[in-house]
Write a protein that holds these residues in place. Structure first.
Motif, mmCIF file in Angstrom:
data_model
loop_
_atom_site.group_PDB
_atom_site.id
_atom_site.type_symbol
_atom_site.label_atom_id
_atom_site.label_comp_id
_atom_site.label_asym_id
_atom_site.label_seq_id
_atom_site.Cartn_x
_atom_site.Cartn_y
_atom_site.Cartn_z
ATOM 1 N N ARG A 1 -3.331 8.132 -3.267
ATOM 2 C CA ARG A 1 -2.511 7.035 -2.756
ATOM 3 C C ARG A 1 -1.649 6.433 -3.866
ATOM 4 O O ARG A 1 -0.527 5.973 -3.616
ATOM 5 N N PRO B 1 -1.226 10.606 5.743
ATOM 6 C CA PRO B 1 -0.776 9.257 6.102
ATOM 7 C C PRO B 1 -0.672 9.025 7.601
ATOM 8 O O PRO B 1 -0.746 7.887 8.067
ATOM 9 N N ARG C 1 -4.120 1.975 6.498
ATOM 10 C CA ARG C 1 -2.710 1.666 6.299
ATOM 11 C C ARG C 1 -2.539 0.186 5.986
ATOM 12 O O ARG C 1 -1.686 -0.198 5.194
ATOM 13 N N THR D 1 1.300 8.899 -4.128
ATOM 14 C CA THR D 1 2.221 8.954 -2.985
ATOM 15 C C THR D 1 2.738 7.585 -2.549
ATOM 16 O O THR D 1 3.804 7.492 -1.946
ATOM 17 N N GLU D 2 1.981 6.505 -2.834
ATOM 18 C CA GLU D 2 2.362 5.161 -2.416
ATOM 19 C C GLU D 2 2.095 4.166 -3.546
ATOM 20 O O GLU D 2 1.362 3.185 -3.354
ATOM 21 N N ARG E 1 -4.087 7.478 9.081
ATOM 22 C CA ARG E 1 -4.686 6.283 8.507
ATOM 23 C C ARG E 1 -5.070 5.272 9.584
ATOM 24 O O ARG E 1 -4.290 4.985 10.497
#
Length: 495
Positions: free
Chosen positions: A24, A180, A213, A27-28, A183
């Motif tokens: 995570r 994703p 999320r 990617t985020e 989530r």
């Protein structure tokens, strides 16, 4: 023209929580993961801080498998989350310890687990106490494997000395995803909880923060007004509670004084939600789905879940796989629908076990099956109904009385806010039923017993009633019935 069938692609799942956090963060990195007070942490920052903690811990000379206690309170939830992720990334074993525990309880946890380093609070004898700022240097080791021990979580201890429940990395990461699109809690910008560090519910929220999320919002110490303000301020879509919190929210009437219309999911855990309370929640929050979750520190991630259904108000639902729930007799053989016996849940992954307690493990864990310590039954559709905690069933003369059934009846009285039923010694029957209640107005014992006559059999009626301002509870919101028994000699007990 013929087509060639392609095999379905396996879902992308992490083997460990450190792998999930790293994914995570990659990617985020700028997505907010945690919010506590005025501080928020993104996934990128969470990963960077956790990696620094992991290297610093190994720089102290700790080896893979060494235990590190995490002694934090509500005000330190974000630091706790960083410390937990760092301990796991270092290949060490996290031992969460709430700052609400008494000193003797903390000493028991530290001694039993063998922890030699404590992160968080200081001033504990016999161990090295440090803050996250004290850690520096060190080399990041190879990541842990899914079979390695990751966590020792101590039970709440409502009936005796807390036991340490060990969980592997595979156990903790089960049900998480790298995809994703899969989530959970996608309907929410934030999910809110007020569970303490060191509880199974608190650990579930920490895993949710890594996997969902929605960002995790921690309320710290629970009060209805503070909780409602956070819901309104952050437009919270998902709220997690224990029944005691639900009762307080309803009693305070915060749904009439704050804009809580954005709440779409209310999840209750740690204890069975009384049907009358569930019905009141459904009425107070008509846009929300009310879900009762049933699990334990020992059984997680196995659980049942039940959306409140007025047609089945006392049901606790079914597991994802029906065969993972069983009602069994003393020989551990399944009983047919309708018969009462021990409740067993089967873990979908590597089962937990009691740390350094083989005898206790042998009583509770059998392969991936876990005896829940509850007595219950299944209906014809496979829905679970609890009869009682095995230790709470009152054997009164020739009858076995369910304290849950007595409590459900007490909660139906409009003036009863909280209720607890329990057994007390009786010179003829062996045991009799007593009850403690918290009321919202004047209510006498004869009035309450008259109300119960239509709802309970004679042997189920409480022989003694205790009227209190509050019920004693542990940090997880569970009622301490042993303390209620001690209060029966007080003159507040009404025969």
């Amino acid at each position: 023209m013929s087509t060639i069938a392609r095999p379905a692609r396996a879902p992308a799942v992490p083997a460990t929580l450190p792998e999930l956090l790293a994914h995570r963060a990659l990617t985020e990195p700028d997505r907010v993961a945690l919010v506590a007070g005025d501080e928020q942490i993104t996934f990128g920052a969470w990963q960077a801080r956790a990696v620094a903690v992991a290297a610093g811990l190994r720089g102290l000379g700790l080896a893979a498998g060494d235990r590190v206690a995490l002694h934090y309170g509500a005000a330190g939830w974000n630091d706790y989350a960083v410390a937990f992720a760092g301990v796991l990334r270092a290949g060490l074993v996290a031992v969460p310890v709430s700052d609400r525990l008494a000193p003797a309880e903390v000493r028991h946890v530290l001694t039993h687990s063998g922890a030699t380093v404590v992160l968080g609070r200081s001033g504990l004898d016999g161990v090295r106490c440090m803050t996250l700022a004290d850690l520096s240097g060190g080399t990041l080791p190879e990541p842990p494997g899914p079979r390695d021990l990751a966590q020792i979580l101590y039970t709440s201890g409502t009936t005796g000395v807390p036991k340490g429940v060990g969980a592997t990395h595979a156990n903790l990461a089960h049900g998480c995803t790298l995809d994703p699109r899969r989530r959970p809690l996608a309907h929410s910008g934030h999910f809110l909880h007020a569970f303490p560090v060191g509880s199974n519910a608190g650990q579930t929220m920490l895993v949710n923060a890594l996997n969902a999320r929605a960002a995790a919002l921690t309320a710290g110490t629970f009060t209805p007004g503070r909780f409602a303000k956070l819901i309104a301020r952050h437009a919270v879509g998902t709220v997690f509670l224990v029944p005691a919190m639900a009762i307080e929210l309803l009693h305070a009437g915060v749904h009439t004084t704050h804009d809580l219309s954005g709440v779409r999911l209310i999840g209750s855990t740690a204890a069975a939600l009384p049907p009358a309370v569930a019905a009141q929640l459904a009425a107070a929050y008509p846009a929300a789905t009310i879900v009762n979750y049933y699990t334990s520190t020992e059984a997680a991630p196995a659980q049942t879940a039940m959306v409140f259904d007025p047609e089945r108000p006392a049901a606790l639902g079914r597991p994802t796989v029906a065969a993972d729930l069983m009602i069994a007799g003393p020989d551990r053989q399944p009983l047919p629908a309708g018969e009462v016996g021990d409740v067993w849940l089967r873990s979908p992954t590597a089962a937990r076990s009691y740390y350094r307690d083989g005898d206790a493990s042998a009583e509770v864990f059998h392969g991936r099956w876990v005896r829940m310590g509850d007595v219950g039954r299944l209906d014809a559709d496979g829905y679970l109904y609890l009869v009682d905690r095995d230790s709470d069933v009152v054997k009164s003369g020739a009858h076995k009385v369910s304290t849950l059934q007595v409590e459900h009846a007490l909660h139906e009285h409009p003036l009863v806010r909280e209720a607890a039923a329990f057994g007390v010694p009786h010179p003829v029957l062996g045991a009799a039923v007593a009850a403690a209640v918290v009321t919202d107005g004047p209510l006498t014992a004869p009035q309450l017993r008259t109300f119960l006559l239509e709802r309970l059999a004679g042997h189920e009626l409480p022989g003694r009633l205790l009227f209190l301002d509050r019920l004693p509870r542990n940090d997880n919101g569970k009622i301490l019935k042993r303390e209620l028994r001690q209060l029966l000699d007080d003159d507040r007990a009404t025969p």
